[in-house]
Design an enzyme around this catalytic site. Structure first.
Site, PDB file in Angstrom:
ATOM      1  N   HIS A   1       0.804  -1.309   0.080  1.00 26.23           N
ATOM      2  CA  HIS A   1      -0.046   0.160   0.063  1.00 26.23           C
ATOM      3  C   HIS A   1       1.040   1.266   0.097  1.00 26.23           C
ATOM      4  CE1 HIS A   1      -3.444   2.361   1.234  1.00 26.23           C
ATOM      5  NE2 HIS A   1      -2.686   3.124   1.616  1.00 26.23           N
ATOM      6  N   GLU A   2       1.722   1.368   1.051  1.00 24.06           N
ATOM      7  CA  GLU A   2       2.737   2.403   1.001  1.00 24.06           C
ATOM      8  C   GLU A   2       3.563   2.690   0.032  1.00 24.06           C
ATOM      9  OE1 GLU A   2       1.739   4.793   3.023  1.00 24.06           O
ATOM     10  OE2 GLU A   2       0.439   3.365   4.227  1.00 24.06           O
TER      11      GLU A   2
ATOM     12  N   HIS B   1       1.792   4.439  -2.948  1.00 19.50           N
ATOM     13  CA  HIS B   1       1.667   5.946  -2.858  1.00 19.50           C
ATOM     14  C   HIS B   1       3.289   6.288  -3.228  1.00 19.50           C
ATOM     15  CE1 HIS B   1      -1.795   6.625  -0.544  1.00 19.50           C
ATOM     16  NE2 HIS B   1      -1.641   5.975   0.428  1.00 19.50           N
TER      17      HIS B   1
ATOM     18  N   HIS C   1       3.425   6.814  -6.815  1.00 15.21           N
ATOM     19  CA  HIS C   1       2.629   7.959  -7.271  1.00 15.21           C
ATOM     20  C   HIS C   1       3.494   9.052  -7.103  1.00 15.21           C
ATOM     21  CE1 HIS C   1      -1.305  10.093  -7.000  1.00 15.21           C
ATOM     22  NE2 HIS C   1      -1.064  10.194  -8.214  1.00 15.21           N
TER      23      HIS C   1
END
Ligand SMILES: [Zn+2]
Length: 690
Positions: free
Chosen positions: A473-474, A477, A480
């Site tokens: 998940h991290e 990010h 991104h």
């Protein structure tokens, strides 16, 4: 200009040089921050004043361009400071944080409530069509205009003054809130003896031993309120009394009375937010907040939450009955309590799927999961990661150089994975520097901060499947931020609405569950054997197991958040009573507690990034489930054409487009909720027990 000796010696005020262009962490001491902040704030103020007072008529470059180039020293000082304040804080850093947060709020007020500056922006925005801007410039101008208006730049004087005071007070309260939660977490350690560890598997004992060592209890075992410590204990400990004790401390963070109690702070914050919304012409804070999000209105967010909630209640009831039956089978004569849920769920998982966390965990080695996340980024986006020896702020933090398929430098990535007393709880992505092309080809420096249990010396770090999901998940990010390819810093990387920002992160979690990824990276820590196919199949078969619980635990938080921030006025709010009544209203099952109760709900009150915005995770999940289906429809989880569209319109695009337009450009249409319901096993919730 003559330079004072203080400035020459302050490492925070020099450019980041050296091969990696990193701050010189080893030279930075806490007492450098205050002088560096003062100096950087003054510099930025002078730049803003010069832009506002420019006698030349406004044009894009002398106003928007100039704003985008300003404040660089402040960005550097603040970036270093907030990385430390989150990941390696101390009493000194906390004191500076309390001093500096209202100053930063005041500084932001001076920028976004500056009428002369606003009138230049407004003039440009009104005459936008004659400016012959490219698409990105037009977007940046529109974003600035919206930001100034939403900050109150168009209001008259008394209202502006009140807004400024409200913002400063909110900043101070937010800092205090986070520090109180950390203080309550630090003050609780359950020190145990060997004999108290009944049920705990070896990995949990090792982590508890390491935590005790670190806290000065060598030879003993410590359970802390870090999620990876307490959740593991709740999952395995057959000591119901100790589970209850630890669970009560966990859910009481911020609600213990005394100086660290957060309830009065919450009442004041909610009240100030409501007041701010009214000054800006909105009925309440939720209306104000969502007006500039993808959802646009609280009604749209509630519609999604309601749809999910009723199905999740049905599924959670089936789950509860199965757990209660298990208690009865064991001869237990008590009703399932919140501190029992994880324990019996673990047993049920074992019984139903012949699977227990202790059997899975040795296959999830931290280093292998980092490799898996990297390799996935290689297959989707052509990225490579090379470890780099870098002097960072803590010896647990590690750095990698990131290059693209052509060997060009893309980013510096820093991973800081282990829990420690100086780190705030949770997991997050942040950056020391963001991507932009306005002042040269600036590539980002991106961090992932997590709180995984640190192993004893010489032992491998092991993750739970949930931890591995957090890591992916991290890292989503982080991608991104790292893949960002825009010109203007304002819209770089993760600077998108918060109900869109979880799309890149939650979408990335799907690749952890692609069987070939685990086949290649899940190896047993002691035997070195790959995870047997049958075990992998059983693990993936549990995907929707306990999803009623997980959905309730989360969705309740999102609903309470929206209700709290829809209050037109929160004067004298009794926070505990509000939470209790709101949970009654939505028929919260008594066996489940909110994932984050209000007194320690840092998403809402520590900074406020997710205030009236916790629904964002579910909103983004509609997007991520639908987006991953785009890969599944091609029959290839790494389909190159789909990956290219994903990179072009989502991961590299920053906030270049409206979120709905960006999604449509990727998918060819807006998402439907179907893929989300299927993913959580809620599509046929009324008939299925799993
Ligand atoms: Zn996230």
């Amino acid at each position: 200009m003559k330079r004072s000796p203080a400035k020459r010696q302050n490492p925070l005020l020099s450019e980041w040089v050296g091969k990696l262009e990193l701050p010189s962490f080893e030279a930075i001491k806490p007492d450098h921050f205050r002088t560096a902040f003062d100096r950087a704030l003054a510099d930025h103020r002078a730049e803003i004043d010069a832009i506002a007072a420019n006698p030349a008529p406004p044009d894009f470059d002398n106003t928007v361009g100039a704003l985008e180039r300003s404040g660089r020293a402040l960005e550097r000082v603040a970036a270093v400071f907030f990385v430390l304040a989150g990941a390696d804080t101390s009493d000194e850093i906390e004191a500076i944080e309390r001093d500096i947060s209202p100053l930063l709020a005041r500084h932001n007020n001076a920028l976004y409530l500056n009428r002369a500056l606003y009138s230049r922006i407004a003039e440009l925005y009104a005459g936008c069509e004659a400016l012959s801007l490219d698409a990105e410039q037009a977007r940046v101008l529109e974003r600035y205009h919206t930001r100034f208006v939403r900050s109150g730049a168009a209001l008259e004087r008394p209202a502006q003054d009140r807004l400024a005071a409200v913002n400063e007070r909110l900043a101070s309260l937010g800092t205090q809130f986070g520090q109180n939660v950390l203080a309550d977490e630090k003050s609780f350690t359950m020190v145990l003896e060997e004999g108290d560890l009944v049920g705990l598997p070896e990995f949990a004992r090792a982590a508890a031993r390491a935590a005790a060592d670190e806290r000065g209890h060598p030879g003993k075992y410590a359970i802390t309120l870090a999620r990876s410590s307490i959740e593991t204990f709740l999952q395995f400990s057959s000591r119901r009394d100790l589970r209850e004790k630890a669970f009560q401390a966990w859910i009481a963070r911020g609600e213990n009375g005394g100086t660290t109690d957060n309830r009065a702070l919450i009442a004041e914050m909610v009240s100030l937010r409501a007041e701010r919304a009214k000054l800006l012409g909105f009925a309440n804070f939720a209306d104000y907040r969502l007006d500039d999000q993808m959802a646009k209105t609280p009604q749209a967010a509630r519609k999604l939450l309601d749809e999910v909630w009723s199905r999740a209640l049905t599924k959670a009831t089936v789950e509860r009955d199965a757990l209660q039956a298990m208690i009865a089978e064991e001869g237990g004569n008590f009703a399932l309590a919140p501190h029992d849920w994880r324990y019996y769920t673990e047993k049920l998982r074992k019984a139903r799927y012949d699977l227990d966390e202790a059997e899975i965990k040795p296959y999830f080695q931290l280093d292998k999961m980092i490799e898996a996340a990297f390799e996935t980024a290689g297959r989707l986006f052509g990225l490579s990661f090379k470890p780099i020896d870098a002097a960072l702020y803590h010896s647990d933090a590690r750095a990698w150089g990131v290059t693209d398929a052509q060997g060009r430098h893309v980013a510096l990535f820093i991973g800081d994975y282990f829990a420690r007393p100086s780190k705030h709880s949770g997991a997050w992505m942040t950056s020391l520097r963001d991507q932009e092309k306005l002042t040269g080809n600036i590539r980002p420096i991106v961090l992932n901060i997590c709180n995984f249990s640190k192993p004893a010396a010489g032992e491998p770090a092991l993750l739970s499947f949930d931890d591995a999901r957090t890591l992916f998940h991290e890292f989503g990010h982080a991608l991104h931020g790292m893949l960002s390819d825009v010109t203007y810093p304002l819209i770089a990387g993760t600077a998108v609405p918060s109900d869109f920002v979880e799309l890149p992160s939650q979408l990335y979690e799907h690749w952890l569950e692609v069987p070939e990824v685990l086949q290649k990276h899940a190896f047993h820590a002691s035997t070195g054997e790959p995870m047997p196919k049958a075990l992998l199949d059983r693990l993936l078969a549990t995907r929707t197991f306990n999803q009623g619980f997980a959905t309730i635990e989360y969705t309740a938080c999102a609903m309470v958040d929206l209700d709290l921030h829809s209050l037109p006025d929160a004067n004298a709010l009794d926070v505990s009573a509000f939470e209790r009544k709101d949970l009654e209203r939505i028929a919260m099952p008594p066996e489940i507690v909110m994932r984050h109760r209000l007194p320690h709900f840092q998403h809402l009150f520590s900074g406020g990034g997710y205030a009236a915005g916790y629904y964002s995770y579910m909103w983004s999940e509609v997007l991520d489930a639908d987006a991953f289906a785009a890969f599944e429809e091609t029959g290839n989880a790494f389909d190159p054409a789909t990956a290219k569209r994903l990179r072009d319109y989502i991961y590299s695009a920053g906030n270049r487009r409206d979120s709905a337009d960006a999604y449509k450009a990727f998918r060819g249409r807006l998402p439907t909720v179907d893929a989300l319901l299927k993913k959580r096993g809620l599509a046929d919730a009324s008939t299925s027990a799993r």
